[in-house]
Write an enzyme that holds these catalytic residues in place. Structure first.
Site, mmCIF file in Angstrom:
data_model
loop_
_atom_site.group_PDB
_atom_site.id
_atom_site.type_symbol
_atom_site.label_atom_id
_atom_site.label_comp_id
_atom_site.label_asym_id
_atom_site.label_seq_id
_atom_site.Cartn_x
_atom_site.Cartn_y
_atom_site.Cartn_z
ATOM 1 N N HIS A 106 0.946 -1.282 0.077
ATOM 2 C CA HIS A 106 -0.024 -0.132 -0.031
ATOM 3 C C HIS A 106 0.866 1.307 0.142
ATOM 4 C CE1 HIS A 106 -3.816 2.178 0.695
ATOM 5 N NE2 HIS A 106 -3.053 3.189 1.260
ATOM 6 N N CYS A 107 0.915 2.005 -1.090
ATOM 7 C CA CYS A 107 1.662 3.155 -1.285
ATOM 8 C C CYS A 107 0.853 4.489 -0.569
ATOM 9 C CB CYS A 107 1.893 3.305 -2.737
ATOM 10 S SG CYS A 107 3.053 4.759 -3.022
#
Length: 347
Positions: free
Chosen positions: A194-195
């Site tokens: 998850h960026c």
């Protein structure tokens, strides 16, 4: 005094309510945080480019003599920002969407088989679920009316309990390589990570876009760093305060370049071996990867095939990979020989 504070709070609450009515996306704290990060990133780009053109008079003169040089830099600048917003707004490929595509395909297949006996793919060409496994690849376009549960269970070895494949949060059956993201609160196909900067997950649907964004961002930072160094070489003894600002910005830029280069090399390695960050970091904790040696890449099809699937896969399709059989794992664990290199086994 208390009355004044109360009036200020009331005015602030009313102002926020009106703002949330005009911009509903700001009412969600997660969306506000994501929007703030996007604004901060755009401002950082504008600050670096703006100070460069504001301080460097030689660059302005060069732009007049060779406009193509500055035009290429600005083209890369805007292309990087566009790629950032495209990546942040793209879907990583959710399990729920793939399950919905399978169900819709089943319904269309049943209707078409009753009405005209035509294959559903002719009416629903945009929804494709490709299943790859130890057998030949099968395109799930409506010619197979198996349910999602049966489709997922066929990708695991015989005897695998359904509880092992079911997400305890979404209550859906996860195909191999899928994982639940607690930030997005959804299960993601080929979950990578998850960026935070993008405000979205990186998965099967947008990993290619993410790689191109890193590549463009790295090139832009390198070019900007070269322009900063060129300015300092020519003007470091003129205005000390300008040089101090440029040096501070260059130090921060150098740290970013190192981080981006390492990130680009890391994700290039993942692409060539058909892995994800989650699979590489948590390999010993993932049940279907526990007994596989670390140097064996169970989902790799060869460098050329991995690159083709990564770059040329359709955004409207969902590729579900079955777990390799024991025979395939044994073949992939066999060391390379000179004959394997000549026959392009690695490709």
């Amino acid at each position: 005094m208390t009355m004044v504070v109360g009036m200020c709070r009331t005015f602030r609450d009313r102002s926020l309510d009106r703002c949330f009515q005009c911009f509903p996306c700001l009412s969600d704290p997660a969306r506000r945080s994501s929007l703030g990060l996007k604004v901060a990133l755009v401002m950082l780009h504008l600050i670096y480019a703006g100070i460069l053109f504001l301080f460097d008079s030689d660059l302005i003169q060069k732009t007049k003599r060779e406009p193509w040089y500055t035009a290429l830099y600005l083209l890369l600048f805007f292309a990087t920002l566009v790629q950032y917003f495209i990546t942040s707004g793209s879907s990583p490929g959710y399990v729920v969407d793939a399950m919905r595509a399978v169900n819709e395909t089943n319904v269309i297949y049943k209707k078409s088989s009753i009405a005209s006996k035509q294959p559903a793919s002719s009416k629903n060409g945009s929804l494709i679920v490709t299943v790859e496994g130890s057998q030949s690849a099968r395109s799930f376009q409506g010619n197979n009316v198996a349910s999602w549960t049966k489709l997922v269970m066929d990708m695991y070895p015989l005897g695998t309990p359904i509880r092992t494949c079911t997400c305890s949060y979404c209550n859906v059956e996860q195909p191999p390589r899928a994982k639940h993201c607690h930030d997005c609160d959804k299960c993601v196909l080929q979950f990578d990570h998850h960026c935070v900067w993008l405000g979205t997950c990186i998965g099967q649907g947008n990993h290619c876009k993410f790689w191109w964004y890193i590549c463009e961002e790295t090139a832009l930072c390198l070019w900007t760093g070269i322009l900063y160094i060129t300015y300092l070489k020519a003007n470091i003894s003129r205005a000390w305060w300008k040089a101090a600002i440029m040096i501070l910005l260059l130090i921060a830029l150098s740290i970013s370049i190192i981080f981006l280069l390492l990130l680009l090399l890391f994700h290039s390695y993942l692409v060539l071996t058909n892995q994800t960050t989650y699979e590489l970091v948590r390999r010993r904790r993932i049940p279907y990867l526990r007994g596989i040696p670390e140097r064996v890449y169970p989902f790799s099809k060869g460098v050329c095939s991995n690159l083709y699937d990564f770059c040329c896969v359709r955004s409207s399709s969902y590729s579900l990979e079955s777990l390799p059989s024991a025979q395939e794992l044994e073949e992939k664990s066999r060391p390379y020989t000179c004959l394997d290199v000549l026959t392009c086994r690695c490709c």
